[in-house]
Design a protein around this motif. Structure first.
Motif, PDB file in Angstrom:
ATOM      1  N   LEU A  61      23.669 -71.232 -50.374  1.00  0.00           N
ATOM      2  CA  LEU A  61      24.557 -70.369 -49.602  1.00  0.00           C
ATOM      3  C   LEU A  61      25.567 -71.214 -48.843  1.00  0.00           C
ATOM      4  CD1 LEU A  61      21.876 -67.951 -48.088  1.00  0.00           C
ATOM      5  CD2 LEU A  61      23.067 -67.765 -50.296  1.00  0.00           C
ATOM      6  N   ASP A  62      26.661 -70.615 -48.451  1.00  0.00           N
ATOM      7  CA  ASP A  62      27.671 -71.335 -47.674  1.00  0.00           C
ATOM      8  C   ASP A  62      28.322 -70.353 -46.694  1.00  0.00           C
ATOM      9  OD1 ASP A  62      29.155 -73.475 -46.799  1.00  0.00           O
ATOM     10  OD2 ASP A  62      30.315 -73.724 -48.645  1.00  0.00           O
ATOM     11  N   VAL A  63      28.981 -70.897 -45.671  1.00  0.00           N
ATOM     12  CA  VAL A  63      29.625 -70.073 -44.657  1.00  0.00           C
ATOM     13  C   VAL A  63      30.605 -70.937 -43.890  1.00  0.00           C
ATOM     14  CG1 VAL A  63      27.932 -70.522 -42.814  1.00  0.00           C
ATOM     15  CG2 VAL A  63      29.149 -68.327 -42.886  1.00  0.00           C
ATOM     16  N   LEU A  64      31.641 -70.322 -43.331  1.00  0.00           N
ATOM     17  CA  LEU A  64      32.588 -71.069 -42.508  1.00  0.00           C
ATOM     18  C   LEU A  64      31.919 -71.535 -41.219  1.00  0.00           C
ATOM     19  CD1 LEU A  64      35.823 -68.848 -42.678  1.00  0.00           C
ATOM     20  CD2 LEU A  64      35.265 -70.844 -44.080  1.00  0.00           C
TER      21      LEU A  64
ATOM     22  N   GLY B 185      35.644 -59.112 -50.447  1.00  0.00           N
ATOM     23  CA  GLY B 185      34.335 -59.432 -49.883  1.00  0.00           C
ATOM     24  C   GLY B 185      33.226 -59.513 -50.906  1.00  0.00           C
ATOM     25  N   GLU B 186      33.525 -59.199 -52.163  1.00  0.00           N
ATOM     26  CA  GLU B 186      32.505 -59.318 -53.204  1.00  0.00           C
ATOM     27  C   GLU B 186      32.064 -60.781 -53.310  1.00  0.00           C
ATOM     28  OE1 GLU B 186      29.670 -59.022 -55.543  1.00  0.00           O
ATOM     29  OE2 GLU B 186      30.655 -57.115 -55.072  1.00  0.00           O
ATOM     30  N   GLY B 187      30.753 -60.990 -53.441  1.00  0.00           N
ATOM     31  CA  GLY B 187      30.203 -62.350 -53.486  1.00  0.00           C
ATOM     32  C   GLY B 187      29.784 -62.859 -52.124  1.00  0.00           C
TER      33      GLY B 187
ATOM     34  N   LYS C 155      12.640 -57.399 -46.140  1.00  0.00           N
ATOM     35  CA  LYS C 155      12.875 -56.572 -44.955  1.00  0.00           C
ATOM     36  C   LYS C 155      13.852 -57.210 -43.961  1.00  0.00           C
ATOM     37  CE  LYS C 155       8.766 -53.761 -45.328  1.00  0.00           C
ATOM     38  NZ  LYS C 155       7.695 -53.033 -44.624  1.00  0.00           N
ATOM     39  N   VAL C 156      14.930 -57.729 -44.507  1.00  0.00           N
ATOM     40  CA  VAL C 156      16.058 -58.226 -43.707  1.00  0.00           C
ATOM     41  C   VAL C 156      17.273 -57.406 -44.119  1.00  0.00           C
ATOM     42  CG1 VAL C 156      17.555 -60.178 -43.159  1.00  0.00           C
ATOM     43  CG2 VAL C 156      15.105 -60.548 -43.520  1.00  0.00           C
ATOM     44  N   LEU C 157      17.879 -56.748 -43.140  1.00  0.00           N
ATOM     45  CA  LEU C 157      19.003 -55.857 -43.418  1.00  0.00           C
ATOM     46  C   LEU C 157      20.321 -56.544 -43.092  1.00  0.00           C
ATOM     47  CD1 LEU C 157      20.088 -53.048 -44.199  1.00  0.00           C
ATOM     48  CD2 LEU C 157      19.682 -52.325 -41.831  1.00  0.00           C
ATOM     49  N   VAL C 158      21.138 -56.772 -44.125  1.00  0.00           N
ATOM     50  CA  VAL C 158      22.487 -57.316 -43.973  1.00  0.00           C
ATOM     51  C   VAL C 158      23.438 -56.355 -44.687  1.00  0.00           C
ATOM     52  CG1 VAL C 158      21.648 -59.693 -43.862  1.00  0.00           C
ATOM     53  CG2 VAL C 158      22.344 -58.734 -46.073  1.00  0.00           C
ATOM     54  N   LEU C 159      24.727 -56.537 -44.491  1.00  0.00           N
ATOM     55  CA  LEU C 159      25.694 -55.677 -45.165  1.00  0.00           C
ATOM     56  C   LEU C 159      26.322 -56.405 -46.352  1.00  0.00           C
ATOM     57  CD1 LEU C 159      27.584 -53.906 -42.243  1.00  0.00           C
ATOM     58  CD2 LEU C 159      25.744 -53.011 -43.661  1.00  0.00           C
ATOM     59  N   PRO C 160      26.411 -55.742 -47.506  1.00  0.00           N
ATOM     60  CA  PRO C 160      27.077 -56.359 -48.653  1.00  0.00           C
ATOM     61  C   PRO C 160      28.558 -56.560 -48.373  1.00  0.00           C
ATOM     62  CG  PRO C 160      26.580 -54.051 -49.104  1.00  0.00           C
ATOM     63  CD  PRO C 160      25.907 -54.390 -47.807  1.00  0.00           C
ATOM     64  N   GLY C 161      29.084 -57.695 -48.786  1.00  0.00           N
ATOM     65  CA  GLY C 161      30.465 -58.045 -48.465  1.00  0.00           C
ATOM     66  C   GLY C 161      31.501 -57.131 -49.067  1.00  0.00           C
TER      67      GLY C 161
ATOM     68  N   LEU D  79      24.105 -63.267 -57.895  1.00  0.00           N
ATOM     69  CA  LEU D  79      23.875 -61.862 -57.591  1.00  0.00           C
ATOM     70  C   LEU D  79      25.121 -61.262 -56.956  1.00  0.00           C
ATOM     71  CD1 LEU D  79      20.300 -61.946 -55.977  1.00  0.00           C
ATOM     72  CD2 LEU D  79      20.891 -61.432 -58.355  1.00  0.00           C
ATOM     73  N   GLY D  80      25.392 -59.997 -57.278  1.00  0.00           N
ATOM     74  CA  GLY D  80      26.470 -59.305 -56.601  1.00  0.00           C
ATOM     75  C   GLY D  80      26.078 -58.989 -55.167  1.00  0.00           C
ATOM     76  N   SER D  81      27.055 -58.658 -54.358  1.00  0.00           N
ATOM     77  CA  SER D  81      26.803 -58.402 -52.941  1.00  0.00           C
ATOM     78  C   SER D  81      25.795 -57.277 -52.721  1.00  0.00           C
ATOM     79  CB  SER D  81      28.117 -58.051 -52.227  1.00  0.00           C
ATOM     80  OG  SER D  81      28.992 -59.149 -52.230  1.00  0.00           O
ATOM     81  N   GLU D  82      25.971 -56.161 -53.422  1.00  0.00           N
ATOM     82  CA  GLU D  82      25.091 -55.019 -53.201  1.00  0.00           C
ATOM     83  C   GLU D  82      23.683 -55.292 -53.695  1.00  0.00           C
ATOM     84  OE1 GLU D  82      26.634 -51.266 -54.429  1.00  0.00           O
ATOM     85  OE2 GLU D  82      28.611 -51.631 -53.554  1.00  0.00           O
ATOM     86  N   VAL D  83      23.548 -55.981 -54.824  1.00  0.00           N
ATOM     87  CA  VAL D  83      22.222 -56.307 -55.352  1.00  0.00           C
ATOM     88  C   VAL D  83      21.515 -57.270 -54.405  1.00  0.00           C
ATOM     89  CG1 VAL D  83      20.976 -57.462 -57.228  1.00  0.00           C
ATOM     90  CG2 VAL D  83      22.862 -55.885 -57.753  1.00  0.00           C
TER      91      VAL D  83
END
Length: 387
Positions: free
Chosen positions: A309-312, A356-358, A343-349, A329-333
């Protein structure tokens, strides 16, 4: 049958991502990193003062533009923080920043007017523009360039119907921060094409390592900007629903007129609480900002340490927009499986726009202990993504 009674616009209504995420809350094992509602409680000093003010009679309507004392305090804050000289009639107090934006869009947009918005973007922006009759025009930004504005691409998007560009710094969801040079160049473009700059600055106080630059400091934007502010995140006051707009007098007076048929004024008690917050900001705000920075830095380190994974690197705000493309994997998957399996809830990009895909968005709205558990679960999860 029931669709007969709905406006055509809403007959195929879909819940936005924030509403959908809220419906999943309730499982005691769930760690919710989706909605930007931090676990911090409003400082007791603010709560106590609000109770006192209510007891003293501040329970009636205020002026439609806001409690005069609060408006004066906002002016003082803007002068101290940004050397901005704002008049009393250039500020409107609202029921949160989204309310301010909705009324502002209604005030400035004619049917078909275009608003350019950097993509990814805060989910409600699309509805804010289209509900006011405007046309939403996305401007792609990307991770490799730090989700910064591509000003050349922006200028190519401008048409004869372009009315405004809507920016957000520090940005939700990407965490991008626009520097003075970028805003000065944007000001030149706005002047050249006679467009308005709508600037969502609700995370202005939550900046790390550098002072926030407001469009109010940019000479070319002084008379052609509408700035949105909020007490929600910077004072842990999300439930008080209090924000404000700063704009030329003729815009504010139009917004006030529109809002008189919506909710007349923001809640008086919330306005007194906001006044207390501003008066005590130097004492109360630093610890809150430091806590957000600690969480953001912790999350950043855990993410980059995965090697997948990566992030600014965090510069401000309360969100980490995580690059998951190496998982295939796609964002929603990714988000759906992380919720189901760990059981960790995040929002798909991709709910924040096509760009925001990916990615997935993580809100650092829980304490470090829960963040550690969440990232442990995320690490376990990504080890299975190659299976």
């Amino acid at each position: 049958m029931r669709n007969r009674f709905l406006a055509e616009t809403y007959r195929r209504q879909t819940t936005n991502a924030l509403g959908s995420a809220a419906k999943k809350i309730g499982d005691p094992e769930l760690i919710n990193l989706s909605i930007g509602d931090p676990d911090f409680v409003t400082p007791q000093e603010i709560i106590d003062e609000a109770f006192i003010q209510a007891g003293q009679g501040h329970t009636k309507y205020t002026k439609p533009s806001g409690d005069p004392q609060l408006v004066t305090a906002i002016r003082g804050f803007l002068k101290e923080e940004y050397q901005a000289h704002i008049e009393q009639d250039e500020i409107m107090v609202t029921v949160g920043a989204c309310h301010a934006m909705y009324v502002a869009m209604s005030a400035i947009l004619d049917e078909g007017d275009e608003v350019i918005v950097p993509d990814p973007y805060f989910v409600p922006y699309y509805d804010q523009v289209t509900m006011a009759g405007g046309k939403f025009v996305p401007l792609e930004t990307n991770f490799e360039e730090g989700f910064q504005l591509d000003l050349e691409a922006l200028e190519k998007k401008i048409s004869s119907r372009t009315k405004a560009i809507l920016i957000n710094s520090p940005n939700n969801p990407t965490g991008a921060v626009y520097d003075r040079t970028t805003l000065e160049k944007l000001g030149k473009i706005a002047q050249k094409h006679s467009i308005i700059v709508l600037s969502d600055e609700v995370y202005e106080a939550i900046s790390f390592g550098q002072k926030h630059v407001s469009v109010l400091e940019i000479a070319d934007l002084k008379d052609r900007s509408i700035v949105f502010g909020s007490f929600s995140k910077s004072y842990a006051m999300t439930g008080w629903r209090i924000g404000y707009a700063i704009a030329p007098e003729y815009v504010i007076s139009t917004m006030v007129h529109i809002n008189e048929s919506i909710c007349f004024s923001a809640p008086s008690i919330s306005q007194r609480a906001a006044l207390s917050a501003l008066r005590q900001r130097h004492a109360l705000q630093p610890s809150l900002v430091a806590a957000f920075e600690e969480r953001m830095v912790y999350g950043y380190r855990r993410i980059v340490a995965t090697g997948i994974l990566d992030v600014l690197r965090p510069k401000g705000g309360i969100y980490l927009f995580v690059d998951i493309r190496k998982t295939k994997l796609g964002s929603e998957v990714f988000a759906a499986r992380l919720l189901e399996e760990k059981k960790v809830l995040v929002l798909p990009g991709n709910v924040f726009g096509e760009a925001g895909e990916g990615f997935v968005r993580i809100a650092v709205t829980v304490d470090l202990e829960k963040l550690k558990i969440a990232f442990d679960r995320i690490e376990e999860f990504i080890k299975t993504t190659g299976d």
